[in-house]
Each structure stands twice: as C-alpha cells, then as structure tokens.
Design an enzyme around this catalytic site. Structure first.
Site, PDB file in Angstrom:
ATOM      1  N   LYS A   1       0.711  -0.644   0.399  1.00 63.57           N
ATOM      2  CA  LYS A   1       0.121   0.127  -0.380  1.00 63.57           C
ATOM      3  C   LYS A   1       0.861   1.273   0.230  1.00 63.57           C
ATOM      4  CE  LYS A   1      -3.920  -1.688   1.653  1.00 63.57           C
ATOM      5  NZ  LYS A   1      -4.464  -3.452   1.495  1.00 63.57           N
TER       6      LYS A   1
HETATM    7  C1  LIG Z   1      -4.467  -4.945   1.321  1.00 64.27           C
HETATM    8  C2  LIG Z   1      -3.630  -6.212   0.868  1.00 64.27           C
HETATM    9  C3  LIG Z   1      -4.793  -6.987  -0.154  1.00 64.27           C
HETATM   10  C4  LIG Z   1      -5.579  -6.533  -0.902  1.00 64.27           C
HETATM   11  O1  LIG Z   1      -5.208  -6.161  -1.835  1.00 64.27           O
HETATM   12  P1  LIG Z   1      -6.778  -5.176  -2.901  1.00 64.27           P
HETATM   13  O2  LIG Z   1      -6.317  -4.631  -3.539  1.00 64.27           O
HETATM   14  O3  LIG Z   1      -8.019  -5.217  -1.385  1.00 64.27           O
HETATM   15  O4  LIG Z   1      -6.943  -6.019  -3.458  1.00 64.27           O
HETATM   16  C5  LIG Z   1      -3.452  -7.606   0.092  1.00 64.27           C
HETATM   17  N1  LIG Z   1      -2.820  -8.054   0.454  1.00 64.27           N
HETATM   18  C6  LIG Z   1      -2.076  -7.177   1.717  1.00 64.27           C
HETATM   19  C7  LIG Z   1      -0.545  -7.238   2.622  1.00 64.27           C
HETATM   20  C8  LIG Z   1      -2.442  -5.965   1.563  1.00 64.27           C
HETATM   21  O5  LIG Z   1      -2.163  -4.519   2.867  1.00 64.27           O
END
Ligand SMILES: *Cc1c(COP(=O)(O)O)cnc(C)c1O
Length: 469
Positions: free
Chosen positions: A112
């Site tokens: 993220k």
């Molecule tokens: C947010 C997240 C996901 C999922 O990603 P999306 O874009 O919501 O599908 C998967 N793994 C981790 C570690 C995350 O923080």
C-alpha cells in the site's frame, strides 16, 4: 485526461478533482474515460529505466493537464526514493520461471506504500496550488492506516484521522500508526469493530456538515490515484523478465480488487499479460464469481490474512463496468440489486470474456501455513500469509510453465508473526532497521466510544493541525 463514473450519472472530472473526490455523486467509482495505450516498441524502450522514471512514463497520461511534467517527475523521485531497496520492487526467484515481486520495501512494509506515498505528495502539491486544506478520514483493520499516515505525515494541508478497532489490530500494526507523531496526525481507537469504523467514515462522507466547509478526502482504494500508482509495478516486473517481447502471468493476493484491477489496466494499456489469478482467503466472493458466476455476499470470517478479510470487493465494480460495455445504467441496476441483499450473475458471454484472462482460487488458513512452510523449505524464502495465498494460487492455477509466473508479495512477514509461527517456523523475522526501535517509541492515540457524533466532534475540534476547524 478525463474521468467518468461507473454509474454514468456523475459529471466527468479531471485528475485533480478525481484525486480529491471520494465516490462519484451517483455512487459510482471514477475510471479514465480513455485508457492510454503504448506500443510494444515504446514499452521495450523503458527496459533500463529506474523505477521512478518508469513510473513517470506509465502514469504521465493519467495526470496530463493537471500536473506539470517537471513537478510530477520530482514528486515521483521523492516518492520512490523513500523505499528501502534500490530496485524499489525487486523480484525474488522461487523456482524455474516462478517469482515473487517484493512490494514490501516501503516505510510500512506492505504494498500500500506504493500508492499512499504518492497520494500524500500529490495531495500536498495540488492543495498548495489551490491554497486549500482538507481532512482525511479513514478506517483500517491494519495496513491501510499506517500506509496512509506515513504517506500524509509531511503534508502541510492535510489533517488525517484514522480509526482502528480498539485492541483488535496487531501490536506491530498499531505501533506503526500510533508512533508517528505530528499535530496533523490523529489516531482514534474505536470501542467497536472494523465495520463500525468503516460505517462512521461512510456516514461522514454522506453528511459533511460537521466539517464546516472543509473538504473530506478518501484514502481507501476507491481513490483512483491509488489504482493508478499500482499499474507501474506490473510494467516493472514484466520488463525485468523479458517483456514485452514475451508474456507474463501474475497471481495477486486479493481483497478489494484494487491491486489486481491495476494489472488488468496494465494489460489494456498494451503490456502482454496472459493470465491474472485472483487469490483469496476463505472470504471468497471473488473466487465464487470467477469460478461459478455468482457474486453473492456472505458472512465475514477472520483469517490469518486479515488484509484480505472482506465481504464485498469495492473495486470489482470497475471491472463490471468494462464487462458491460461501459454501460453505466446497467452497473447502477446491478449494484442496486446487490444492495437490496441479492447477489447477481452476469450474462454468460460477459463472464466467459472475464475468464479469458482471470482465474481464481480460495485458500484456507491451513493451506496458507502449508505453503509458508513449503516455500521456506524449498528455497529459504519466508512469505507473509497474504503472499503465501498468492503463491498457492499461482501454483494451482497456472496455465503455462513456459510463461513467467509472478506472485505479488504484498507484505513483509514481520507484520504477521502469528502465521509464520503456525507454519512451524521458529525463525521469527526481524524488524528492518528503520523500525528496529518500534517497541520503544512513544505512542499517541485517542480512545473514543463507538458513536458517530463523538467522532465527528473530535474531528471538528482537531481538524486544523490539532485546532478546531
Ligand atoms: C490490502 C492488502 C491486500 C489486498 O489488496 P486489494 O487491492 O484490496 O485487493 C493484500 N495483501 C495485503 C498485505 C494488503 O495489505
């Protein structure tokens, strides 16, 4: 570049306005009106670029008209300069033609950061130009909150309020949020669960009177800028593995469908991607759609991969929009059916179209631990539970052994020690140097009742660098 709503009834916006918008006024999500498309020759010419320069080439069309080239270049250089690995998103090999793309070298150790480090800087740039201040409100079950706070901590024109469920996030996750100190950073622990937090954010967007005219900005993945930033690493990975002269396949640990949707866009922009695998945990609404054309809400199950614990996938609407020939009225009606509590199927030919590119798998906690242990034995790589789900799905759903398979490594294993322990591995991963003293740092957090008025009063009383709005 102009952006339109998936439900067809909201005004088209430019990049700057889409950055500051949450949901479109018709309840839809914003998508580019026309996707840029690159030739194979053009993509091939980027093979040797450092990450931030590749990012500039890929994202430039999306911000055109809103952010000057020189400013955007500088912002991107700063954004990806804070990552702890020089390659920013390095590839690790697990097996012949099998790789993990490590997306966890940013400040909060999850993918993220790629989007939220950029989002914070873009907001700062645009708000300074407009001489405007905004308030961000977000709810988090873990990763989003810390990445958003890290991304916005240096923003002069942003006050950020992040709610997490009191005593229900891991200590590492809590400390990653509460130890970032600044008079524009506000951590709120709600005496409730994650859904309570999210409901209060939604209610605040719906009725913003308490903000006295200050704009409220969204940081969850409905914000287009987050999706945009995630397109880049698909290009980056493919270029390292012989693309675009050859195709590449990706397996993506998926919750809200943001990350994998970025891969879908990369393909539509000209990158040869032969397969995208939706890897979910037991909360498998997307797997049920991909395998059986049923999009139906079920109860939430807590798992070892909490960042993928969702009942509905908000960004899936963006794919449905394309599958329905970009017919906003059709999407509005599907979503209304869904809201009334019904699930839906799409027409057979639309579903078949989706299945040309997408496969899927739902992976249990037990299989997740099995995969962590297996990969650790095979090559010494320690996977976090989300990435392990991706690797499991990559191995089970792979269509071709001669096409490189890349699983997105979405988090660092140190964030999820419980899964590593359950996998029977006693090599507890160490915190990286920039977080080594995390457990000694001062924390700042306010505990509030699970009550909308209380939260809104708190925001109004502190939303201007700690002072009242
Ligand atoms: C947010 C997240 C996901 C999922 O990603 P999306 O874009 O919501 O599908 C998967 N793994 C981790 C570690 C995350 O923080």
């Amino acid at each position: 570049m102009r952006y339109i709503s998936t439900r067809g009834q909201a005004p088209a916006l430019n990049f700057e306005d889409v950055l500051l918008a949450g949901l479109a006024s018709d309840g839809g999500l914003y998508v580019p009106e026309n996707l840029p498309r690159f030739t194979v020759e053009e993509i091939a010419s980027w093979a040797d670029l450092p990450y931030h320069e590749l990012a500039f080439r890929v994202m430039r069309p999306f911000v055109a008209g809103s952010i000057a080239d020189a400013d955007f270049k500088k912002i991107l250089e700063e954004t990806y300069g804070v990552f702890a690995h020089k390659a920013v998103a390095p590839l690790r090999q697990l097996d012949t033609n099998e790789w993990v793309l490590e997306l966890f070298h940013g400040p909060t150790l999850a993918f993220k950061d790629f989007a939220l480090q950029l989002l914070g800087r873009l907001l700062d740039h645009v708000l300074a130009k407009r001489n405007e201040r905004v308030v961000i409100m977000g709810a988090t079950s873990g990763d989003t909150g810390s990445a958003a706070i890290e991304g916005c901590k240096a923003c002069d024109n942003v006050d950020i309020f992040i709610m997490h469920p009191h005593n229900r996030v891991s200590e590492v996750q809590r400390r990653q949020m509460t130890t970032i100190l600044g008079d524009n950073i506000h951590n709120i622990a709600i005496e409730g669960n994650f859904d309570d937090c999210q409901e209060m954010v939604k209610a605040s967007f719906a009725d913003q009177g308490f903000l006295k005219g200050t704009r409220l900005v969204a940081v969850n993945s409905i914000n287009w800028a987050r999706i945009m930033a995630q397109i880049v690493y698909y290009f980056h990975a493919a270029l390292q593995l012989g693309g675009p002269a050859r195709s590449v396949a990706f397996s993506v640990p998926t919750g809200n469908f943001g990350d994998i949707f970025a891969g879908y866009l990369a393909r539509n922009m000209g990158l040869p991607i032969s397969q995208l695998i939706v890897a979910t945990n037991r909360n498998d609404i997307l797997h049920r759609f991909m395998s059986g054309n049923q999009y139906v809400k079920e109860t939430l199950h807590p798992t070892l991969s909490p960042s993928m614990d969702i009942m509905v996938s908000s960004n899936f609407e963006r794919l449905l929009f394309d599958l329905h020939g970009r017919n906003g009225a059709a999407i509005a009606s599907l979503m209304e059916t869904f809201k009334q509590g019904g699930g839906f199927s799409v027409e057979q030919d639309r579903w078949t179209e989706a299945r040309k590119l997408f496969d899927s798998l739902a992976v249990s906690d037990e299989q997740t631990c099995e995969t962590i242990a297996q990969v650790y034995q095979e090559c010494g790589e320690l996977l976090d539970p989300h990435t392990a789900i991706g690797v499991r799905a990559a191995r089970e759903c792979r269509r071709s052994l001669s096409i490189p398979m890349v699983t997105l490594g979405t988090a660092h294993p140190v964030k999820f020690p419980e899964a590593v322990e359950k996998a029977g591995i006693d090599a507890v991963p160490a915190l990286p140097p920039h977080l080594a003293d995390l457990f000694q740092r001062e924390e700042r957090c306010t505990v509030l009742a699970n009550d909308l008025k209380t939260v809104q009063q708190f925001v109004a009383a502190h939303g201007n660098r700690g002072k009242p709005l």
